[in-house]
Design an enzyme around this catalytic site. Structure first.
Site, PDB file in Angstrom:
ATOM      1  N   TYR A 105       0.954  -1.315  -0.081  1.00  0.00           N
ATOM      2  CA  TYR A 105       0.024  -0.046  -0.079  1.00  0.00           C
ATOM      3  C   TYR A 105       0.894   1.274   0.132  1.00  0.00           C
ATOM      4  O   TYR A 105       1.973   1.205   0.740  1.00  0.00           O
ATOM      5  CB  TYR A 105      -0.956   0.218   1.312  1.00  0.00           C
ATOM      6  CG  TYR A 105      -2.422  -0.083   0.753  1.00  0.00           C
ATOM      7  CD1 TYR A 105      -2.866   0.999   0.277  1.00  0.00           C
ATOM      8  CD2 TYR A 105      -3.204  -1.098   1.254  1.00  0.00           C
ATOM      9  CE1 TYR A 105      -4.210   0.828  -0.391  1.00  0.00           C
ATOM     10  CE2 TYR A 105      -4.424  -1.094   0.691  1.00  0.00           C
ATOM     11  CZ  TYR A 105      -5.028  -0.216   0.098  1.00  0.00           C
ATOM     12  OH  TYR A 105      -6.233  -0.367  -0.382  1.00  0.00           O
TER      13      TYR A 105
ATOM     14  N   ARG B 223      -1.201  -1.766 -18.835  1.00  0.00           N
ATOM     15  CA  ARG B 223      -2.353  -1.053 -18.637  1.00  0.00           C
ATOM     16  C   ARG B 223      -2.458  -0.239 -17.530  1.00  0.00           C
ATOM     17  O   ARG B 223      -2.282  -0.546 -16.411  1.00  0.00           O
ATOM     18  CB  ARG B 223      -3.549  -2.256 -18.404  1.00  0.00           C
ATOM     19  CG  ARG B 223      -4.965  -1.842 -18.513  1.00  0.00           C
ATOM     20  CD  ARG B 223      -5.688  -3.013 -18.705  1.00  0.00           C
ATOM     21  NE  ARG B 223      -5.588  -3.551 -20.137  1.00  0.00           N
ATOM     22  CZ  ARG B 223      -5.978  -2.966 -21.083  1.00  0.00           C
ATOM     23  NH1 ARG B 223      -6.989  -2.030 -21.215  1.00  0.00           N
ATOM     24  NH2 ARG B 223      -5.918  -3.421 -22.496  1.00  0.00           N
TER      25      ARG B 223
ATOM     26  N   ASP C 151      -6.559  14.780 -23.894  1.00  0.00           N
ATOM     27  CA  ASP C 151      -6.565  13.567 -23.803  1.00  0.00           C
ATOM     28  C   ASP C 151      -5.995  12.755 -24.942  1.00  0.00           C
ATOM     29  O   ASP C 151      -6.613  12.595 -25.898  1.00  0.00           O
ATOM     30  CB  ASP C 151      -8.341  12.618 -23.505  1.00  0.00           C
ATOM     31  CG  ASP C 151      -8.225  11.591 -23.066  1.00  0.00           C
ATOM     32  OD1 ASP C 151      -7.157  10.665 -23.236  1.00  0.00           O
ATOM     33  OD2 ASP C 151      -9.207  10.985 -22.873  1.00  0.00           O
TER      34      ASP C 151
ATOM     35  N   THR D  44      -3.520   7.156 -21.600  1.00  0.00           N
ATOM     36  CA  THR D  44      -3.335   5.835 -21.079  1.00  0.00           C
ATOM     37  C   THR D  44      -1.982   5.450 -21.219  1.00  0.00           C
ATOM     38  O   THR D  44      -1.256   6.277 -22.127  1.00  0.00           O
ATOM     39  CB  THR D  44      -4.358   4.941 -21.865  1.00  0.00           C
ATOM     40  OG1 THR D  44      -4.058   5.209 -23.226  1.00  0.00           O
ATOM     41  CG2 THR D  44      -5.739   4.955 -21.696  1.00  0.00           C
TER      42      THR D  44
ATOM     43  N   LYS E 226      -2.041   1.726 -25.160  1.00  0.00           N
ATOM     44  CA  LYS E 226      -2.560   1.817 -26.410  1.00  0.00           C
ATOM     45  C   LYS E 226      -1.220   2.065 -27.211  1.00  0.00           C
ATOM     46  O   LYS E 226      -0.120   1.221 -27.349  1.00  0.00           O
ATOM     47  CB  LYS E 226      -3.577   2.677 -26.703  1.00  0.00           C
ATOM     48  CG  LYS E 226      -4.685   2.939 -25.799  1.00  0.00           C
ATOM     49  CD  LYS E 226      -5.746   3.813 -26.027  1.00  0.00           C
ATOM     50  CE  LYS E 226      -6.686   4.105 -24.847  1.00  0.00           C
ATOM     51  NZ  LYS E 226      -7.806   3.249 -24.781  1.00  0.00           N
TER      52      LYS E 226
ATOM     53  N   GLU F 173      -0.551   4.764  -0.481  1.00  0.00           N
ATOM     54  CA  GLU F 173      -1.412   6.013  -0.769  1.00  0.00           C
ATOM     55  C   GLU F 173      -0.466   7.188  -0.384  1.00  0.00           C
ATOM     56  O   GLU F 173       0.194   7.324   0.486  1.00  0.00           O
ATOM     57  CB  GLU F 173      -2.592   5.855   0.092  1.00  0.00           C
ATOM     58  CG  GLU F 173      -3.880   4.952  -0.169  1.00  0.00           C
ATOM     59  CD  GLU F 173      -5.036   5.061   0.550  1.00  0.00           C
ATOM     60  OE1 GLU F 173      -5.142   6.022   1.573  1.00  0.00           O
ATOM     61  OE2 GLU F 173      -5.919   4.068   0.672  1.00  0.00           O
TER      62      GLU F 173
END
Ligand code: PLP
Length: 491
Positions: A79, A294, A256, A285, A288, A81
């Site tokens: 973790y 991903r 974007d 992203t 792609k 955060e």
């Protein structure tokens, strides 16, 4: 093929590591098999299926074994955060190394002042960007006016006033049927529920973005955010012009580049076509055309960086450290000179595919392409997008149906098929291969007829002339064998 007969050209998929990668995957699958053999079997089958299909989905690619292997580690168990040096959890020193390196590579790759590598996906990257813009442009000035340091200092009444203000801002983005994305303020997505949205389209004759029309819409609507970027527009965008429009109306320009980030990284899009120097915030992203794991990334100017940095826990769950590590590896790959050749090939191959369609009389939206996307109007074959997509799949050609401007069949059945060249270019396909792909697609669609269901004509049912699917599949198998996926990788 034996593991050491690595003869086929690799377009960056790491054939030089085939023997080691084969051993790594064999061991991993053995371990998985001992716990849940059906998952091991599905994993093997997925590789076999991907190896055996013409993957033309414009948003997909093949990441290198180095990127894929990086994701399979114990970083997944941690973790973290918060952000580098400011975590809500202890013992994040190695995650800090990973996140720092990934951000550094992203900044260098795109020439951006600031990079945030935590978003889990493109949708998440856009959410981070939207809330960073709202925090910078709406929340911060309101807090300053009220003399509050942060939102917890506000009275109930002031907080309600601020919440109402945050939820009632204006966003102008590209319409869905001309290639925009659901996350650009459309109702089914959270962005449509957050913003009062208007969209700009394309010129009905040319199919191209009409910048004067965008400027007129912006002057009238006065958006807080102007969004540029697309998922199904086969042309380049002039981001300098978009910035001029944004500046004139006091909007923040958010680009974007989820689809075309690989062409930006590979310096195919430069100058006015490179969004990064023009946009206040750029999202993407990583899986792609960029050929990474991903995930998502946000690039920003200094003005927005502090707010973007609060993406977790503002809208994101704990960072996927194993994926951030894989982003670092993918960005490092994209900084290699070979990635520029790859990106140029992606664009050249899209042109070859478009020419292949044009010379066979198929109608393309905008008449061609100058990015990685080719959008075929399948009305000229008497089919819906849904029928065409299914028939092509029968023949081993994997695409996706897509709306075209003013689509008479709506978004579900649609009238278009979207093709993209990033994946097959990664396999080594060249321009003449893409001409052959166009031939196979046209052959399949010419031999496909709409069919009726029990209630009359159907937008989904179709028949293919006997032997067509088998013939096309055999022809595509030849091309796939000549350009193997992960050459030398044996499970
Ligand atoms: N933005 C654009 C322009 C896209 O095309 C996509 C995905 O298709 C996204 C955002 C969302 O990306 P993801 O599926 O990673 O959330």
């Amino acid at each position: 093929m034996s593991a050491d007969s690595v003869t086929a050209p690799s377009a960056g998929l790491g054939s030089e590591y085939a023997v080691t990668a084969s051993a790594a995957y064999r061991s991993a699958l053995e371990v998985i098999e001992s716990v849940e053999p059906r998952i091991a079997a599905a994993t093997r089958q997925e590789l076999a299926d991907q190896r055996d299909s013409l993957k033309l989905i414009a948003s997909e690619n093949y990441a290198s074994p180095a990127v894929l292997l990086t994701m399979g580690t114990w970083f997944s168990d941690k973790y973290a955060e918060g952000t580098v040096g400011h975590r809500f959890y202890a013992a994040c020193q190695n995650v800090d190394t990973v996140e720092t390196l990934a951000a550094e590579h992203a900044r260098e790759l795109f020439g951006a002042p600031y990079a945030y590598v935590q978003p889990h996906s493109g949708i998440d990257a856009n959410l981070v960007a939207f809330w960073a813009i709202l925090a910078t442009r709406i929340e911060a000035p309101e807090l300053a006016e009220l003399g509050a340091k942060n939102v917890n200092d506000l009275s109930e009444a002031d907080w309600e006033k601020l919440r109402a203000k945050l939820g009632n801002q204006r966003l102008l983005g590209m319409s869905l049927d001309t290639g925009g994305h659901l996350t650009h303020g459309f109702r089914p997505n959270i962005s449509g529920k957050m913003f009062y949205q208007r969209s700009y389209g394309t010129d009905p004759q040319s199919g191209l973005i009409d910048y004067d029309a965008v400027a007129a819409a912006a002057r009238e609507f006065k958006p807080l955010i102007l969004v540029a970027g697309y998922s199904a527009y086969p042309r380049r965008v002039n981001f300098a012009k978009m910035r001029e429009i944004a500046d004139e109306v006091g909007a923040t320009l958010m680009v974007d580049m989820a689809h075309f980030a690989g062409l930006v990284a590979g310096k195919v899009f430069t100058g006015d076509e490179d969004p990064v120097p023009h946009a206040h915030v750029t999202t993407s992203t990583t899986h792609k055309s960029l050929r990474g794991p991903r995930g998502g990334v946000v690039l920003a100017t200094e003005e927005y960086s502090a707010a973007v940095d609060k993406g977790c826990p503002m809208v994101l769950g704990g960072p996927l450290s194993h994926v951030m590590a894989a982003k670092a590896v993918a960005f490092a790959e994209a900084r290699q000179p070979a990635f520029r050749d790859y990106a140029q090939n992606v664009a050249d191959n899209a042109k070859a595919l478009a020419e292949g369609f044009n010379k066979r009389g198929a109608r393309l939206v905008t008449g061609g392409t100058d990015n990685h996307i080719v959008l075929l109007d399948v009305q000229s074959f008497g089919l819906t997008g849904r029928q065409a997509e299914s028939a092509l799949l029968d023949a081993g050609i994997v695409t996706n149906r897509n709306s075209i401007p003013n689509d008479p069949n709506g978004a579900w059945y649609s009238s278009g098929i979207r093709f993209g060249t990033p994946a097959l270019t990664s396999r080594g396909f060249a321009a003449d291969d893409f001409d052959r792909v166009a031939e196979l697609v046209v052959e399949t669609l010419r031999n496909t007829q709409p069919a009726s269901g029990p209630n009359g004509p159907s937008k989904a049912k179709y028949t293919i002339a006997d032997g067509t699917a088998e013939r096309v599949h055999a022809a595509s198998s030849e091309m796939l064998t000549a350009n193997p996926l992960y050459p030398g990788l044996e499970l």
